[in-house]
Scaffold this motif. Sequence first.
Motif, PDB file in Angstrom:
ATOM      1  N   ASP A 188     -40.546  84.572  42.900  1.00  0.00           N
ATOM      2  CA  ASP A 188     -39.815  83.682  43.800  1.00  0.00           C
ATOM      3  C   ASP A 188     -39.862  84.179  45.234  1.00  0.00           C
ATOM      4  O   ASP A 188     -39.641  83.409  46.180  1.00  0.00           O
ATOM      5  N   MET A 189     -40.076  85.478  45.393  1.00  0.00           N
ATOM      6  CA  MET A 189     -40.137  86.044  46.737  1.00  0.00           C
ATOM      7  C   MET A 189     -41.044  87.268  46.704  1.00  0.00           C
ATOM      8  O   MET A 189     -41.226  87.907  45.656  1.00  0.00           O
ATOM      9  N   ILE A 190     -41.624  87.563  47.856  1.00  0.00           N
ATOM     10  CA  ILE A 190     -42.554  88.676  47.980  1.00  0.00           C
ATOM     11  C   ILE A 190     -42.123  89.558  49.150  1.00  0.00           C
ATOM     12  O   ILE A 190     -41.842  89.069  50.245  1.00  0.00           O
ATOM     13  N   GLY A 191     -42.089  90.858  48.901  1.00  0.00           N
ATOM     14  CA  GLY A 191     -41.854  91.837  49.953  1.00  0.00           C
ATOM     15  C   GLY A 191     -42.967  92.867  49.906  1.00  0.00           C
ATOM     16  O   GLY A 191     -43.065  93.628  48.945  1.00  0.00           O
ATOM     17  N   MET A 192     -43.819  92.884  50.911  1.00  0.00           N
ATOM     18  CA  MET A 192     -44.951  93.811  50.896  1.00  0.00           C
ATOM     19  C   MET A 192     -45.224  94.294  52.307  1.00  0.00           C
ATOM     20  O   MET A 192     -44.856  93.653  53.285  1.00  0.00           O
ATOM     21  N   GLY A 193     -45.864  95.440  52.390  1.00  0.00           N
ATOM     22  CA  GLY A 193     -46.150  95.995  53.700  1.00  0.00           C
ATOM     23  C   GLY A 193     -47.279  96.988  53.630  1.00  0.00           C
ATOM     24  O   GLY A 193     -47.822  97.277  52.554  1.00  0.00           O
ATOM     25  N   PRO A 194     -47.652  97.539  54.777  1.00  0.00           N
ATOM     26  CA  PRO A 194     -48.782  98.460  54.831  1.00  0.00           C
ATOM     27  C   PRO A 194     -48.463  99.802  54.171  1.00  0.00           C
ATOM     28  O   PRO A 194     -47.317 100.255  54.177  1.00  0.00           O
ATOM     29  N   TYR A 195     -49.502 100.415  53.615  1.00  0.00           N
ATOM     30  CA  TYR A 195     -49.379 101.776  53.104  1.00  0.00           C
ATOM     31  C   TYR A 195     -49.357 102.711  54.306  1.00  0.00           C
ATOM     32  O   TYR A 195     -50.310 102.786  55.079  1.00  0.00           O
ATOM     33  N   LEU A 196     -48.246 103.426  54.472  1.00  0.00           N
ATOM     34  CA  LEU A 196     -48.077 104.372  55.569  1.00  0.00           C
ATOM     35  C   LEU A 196     -47.806 105.758  55.010  1.00  0.00           C
ATOM     36  O   LEU A 196     -47.069 105.909  54.038  1.00  0.00           O
ATOM     37  N   MET A 197     -48.361 106.747  55.647  1.00  0.00           N
ATOM     38  CA  MET A 197     -48.194 108.124  55.165  1.00  0.00           C
ATOM     39  C   MET A 197     -46.786 108.644  55.441  1.00  0.00           C
ATOM     40  O   MET A 197     -46.106 108.203  56.368  1.00  0.00           O
ATOM     41  N   SER A 198     -46.391 109.605  54.631  1.00  0.00           N
ATOM     42  CA  SER A 198     -45.178 110.376  54.861  1.00  0.00           C
ATOM     43  C   SER A 198     -45.544 111.853  54.769  1.00  0.00           C
ATOM     44  O   SER A 198     -46.160 112.286  53.797  1.00  0.00           O
ATOM     45  N   GLU A 199     -45.174 112.609  55.789  1.00  0.00           N
ATOM     46  CA  GLU A 199     -45.495 114.032  55.794  1.00  0.00           C
ATOM     47  C   GLU A 199     -44.837 114.773  54.632  1.00  0.00           C
ATOM     48  O   GLU A 199     -45.334 115.806  54.189  1.00  0.00           O
ATOM     49  N   GLU A 200     -43.729 114.230  54.139  1.00  0.00           N
ATOM     50  CA  GLU A 200     -43.006 114.895  53.066  1.00  0.00           C
ATOM     51  C   GLU A 200     -43.399 114.363  51.683  1.00  0.00           C
ATOM     52  O   GLU A 200     -42.790 114.732  50.682  1.00  0.00           O
ATOM     53  N   ALA A 201     -44.396 113.485  51.634  1.00  0.00           N
ATOM     54  CA  ALA A 201     -44.879 112.979  50.357  1.00  0.00           C
ATOM     55  C   ALA A 201     -46.018 113.857  49.858  1.00  0.00           C
ATOM     56  O   ALA A 201     -46.268 114.941  50.385  1.00  0.00           O
ATOM     57  N   ASP A 202     -46.733 113.381  48.851  1.00  0.00           N
ATOM     58  CA  ASP A 202     -47.720 114.208  48.161  1.00  0.00           C
ATOM     59  C   ASP A 202     -49.137 113.662  48.312  1.00  0.00           C
ATOM     60  O   ASP A 202     -50.033 114.083  47.590  1.00  0.00           O
ATOM     61  N   LEU A 203     -49.342 112.714  49.254  1.00  0.00           N
ATOM     62  CA  LEU A 203     -50.654 112.088  49.392  1.00  0.00           C
ATOM     63  C   LEU A 203     -51.200 112.192  50.815  1.00  0.00           C
ATOM     64  O   LEU A 203     -52.119 111.468  51.182  1.00  0.00           O
ATOM     65  N   GLU A 204     -50.644 113.093  51.601  1.00  0.00           N
ATOM     66  CA  GLU A 204     -51.023 113.183  53.010  1.00  0.00           C
ATOM     67  C   GLU A 204     -52.519 113.455  53.171  1.00  0.00           C
ATOM     68  O   GLU A 204     -53.163 112.962  54.097  1.00  0.00           O
ATOM     69  N   SER A 205     -53.091 114.202  52.251  1.00  0.00           N
ATOM     70  CA  SER A 205     -54.502 114.573  52.366  1.00  0.00           C
ATOM     71  C   SER A 205     -55.437 113.374  52.249  1.00  0.00           C
ATOM     72  O   SER A 205     -56.593 113.438  52.681  1.00  0.00           O
ATOM     73  N   LEU A 206     -54.954 112.255  51.682  1.00  0.00           N
ATOM     74  CA  LEU A 206     -55.801 111.069  51.509  1.00  0.00           C
ATOM     75  C   LEU A 206     -55.907 110.234  52.783  1.00  0.00           C
ATOM     76  O   LEU A 206     -56.748 109.342  52.872  1.00  0.00           O
ATOM     77  N   GLY A 207     -55.043 110.512  53.751  1.00  0.00           N
ATOM     78  CA  GLY A 207     -55.110 109.803  55.010  1.00  0.00           C
ATOM     79  C   GLY A 207     -54.591 108.382  54.934  1.00  0.00           C
ATOM     80  O   GLY A 207     -53.982 107.957  53.948  1.00  0.00           O
ATOM     81  N   GLN A 208     -54.860 107.625  55.985  1.00  0.00           N
ATOM     82  CA  GLN A 208     -54.345 106.259  56.135  1.00  0.00           C
ATOM     83  C   GLN A 208     -55.355 105.431  56.906  1.00  0.00           C
ATOM     84  O   GLN A 208     -56.042 105.931  57.794  1.00  0.00           O
ATOM     85  N   MET A 209     -55.454 104.163  56.572  1.00  0.00           N
ATOM     86  CA  MET A 209     -56.350 103.254  57.284  1.00  0.00           C
ATOM     87  C   MET A 209     -55.985 103.201  58.766  1.00  0.00           C
ATOM     88  O   MET A 209     -54.812 103.332  59.132  1.00  0.00           O
ATOM     89  N   GLU A 210     -56.989 103.017  59.616  1.00  0.00           N
ATOM     90  CA  GLU A 210     -56.766 102.906  61.057  1.00  0.00           C
ATOM     91  C   GLU A 210     -55.781 101.766  61.334  1.00  0.00           C
ATOM     92  O   GLU A 210     -55.845 100.714  60.706  1.00  0.00           O
ATOM     93  N   ASN A 211     -54.873 101.993  62.271  1.00  0.00           N
ATOM     94  CA  ASN A 211     -53.732 101.095  62.466  1.00  0.00           C
ATOM     95  C   ASN A 211     -54.114  99.641  62.718  1.00  0.00           C
ATOM     96  O   ASN A 211     -53.546  98.719  62.127  1.00  0.00           O
ATOM     97  N   LYS A 212     -55.065  99.406  63.601  1.00  0.00           N
ATOM     98  CA  LYS A 212     -55.417  98.033  63.950  1.00  0.00           C
ATOM     99  C   LYS A 212     -55.984  97.286  62.746  1.00  0.00           C
ATOM    100  O   LYS A 212     -55.612  96.137  62.462  1.00  0.00           O
ATOM    101  N   ALA A 213     -56.868  97.947  62.005  1.00  0.00           N
ATOM    102  CA  ALA A 213     -57.459  97.327  60.821  1.00  0.00           C
ATOM    103  C   ALA A 213     -56.408  97.101  59.742  1.00  0.00           C
ATOM    104  O   ALA A 213     -56.400  96.064  59.070  1.00  0.00           O
ATOM    105  N   LEU A 214     -55.508  98.078  59.573  1.00  0.00           N
ATOM    106  CA  LEU A 214     -54.455  97.957  58.575  1.00  0.00           C
ATOM    107  C   LEU A 214     -53.494  96.826  58.916  1.00  0.00           C
ATOM    108  O   LEU A 214     -53.042  96.079  58.038  1.00  0.00           O
TER     109      LEU A 214
END
Length: 377
Positions: free
Chosen positions: A239-265
Amino acid sequence: MFNLKELLKKTDFTNEEIIFLLGLKDPEQCKLLQEEAYRRTTALMGNKVYYRGLIECSNICTSNCRYCGIRKDNHQVRRYEMTKQEIIDQAVWAARNGYASICLQAGERRDEKFISFIEECLREIHKQTVSDVLPDGVGVTLSLGEQTKEVYERWAVASGNRSNLRYLARFETSNADLFSMLHSAKGKYEKILDHRLECLKYLKECGYQVGTGVMIGIPGQTLKDLCMDIRMFQQVDADMIGMGPYLMSEEADLESLGQMENKALFQLSLNMIAVTRLVMGNINIAAATALQVLHPEGREIAIEYGCNVIMPNLSPTKFREGYQLYDHKPGLNDDPFHFGLHLEERIQSRGREVGWNESGSSRKWLMKQEKQEQLPC
């Protein structure tokens, strides 16, 4: 190659057509997609944007989702839990200031103390927000993770307002391998995609307006994956959708995988919103706060691409720094009253109006309710 102008006239799309639309990068083509999503939103949902006053009740979490800044194993974050009175005060403020709906969000817990605490809050919120303007009290969206069907029902009863009751449980990605990568930390509550989908089924059975969503731009994610995410929205009859870009967190466990360039993301996120609107039709789509990280007017631009819900943060400012699921979260010091008015001006600049004191239920859900009421007993 598809004829974009002809394609945008359609209401039923093949997977190949969805993937093509998601991958648009040329500014003129993206503008055509945006214009059709905006037109379709107006035709199907009207001209209003609805507020869901966000109250981030607690950052205590039993889960270890690897992308999240408040994951259990992040020992750098200062944990907090709002009192019942603090939560109720914010809900009452929302109801008295034109917000017909609030959203209670917290880290994930399943202990009876927490379940009962939310139950008590919901009862009191309903009791204190019934008024001539809101005869059924303020509407409630819950975003409290995976629970049992019995817990969902307890909270539904306590809300006192099933006609304006929602639950947001994003499945993050329909790709089982990506889901496992995001939630592969070992622990008592290790996540399983099938269980998350089962929870959506329980919510529907309990009468909630069911919300879900995904992260866009997850490392390793493809346009085909995003297409399958949209197909999953259809499958669960959201009935409703809430979604957003994947953004890194320094305190998370996936920082080494990086993040898509901001404009493209940012453009990919906007495309996903627009295509979801074209495919799903008369549902609610929220403009994620996370879009503001990628562009200072991210949420307002998302309205132009098909969003019709925004969730202003009503949490007391003293708690906001502790509820950062991703880095550089905006609005940590925004005053709710002045921010709400300023946001209204920005929404109006995009040709929309704020639906003050209106629940803003998705028309898809309302139509389903009408059909059920018309069925013979």
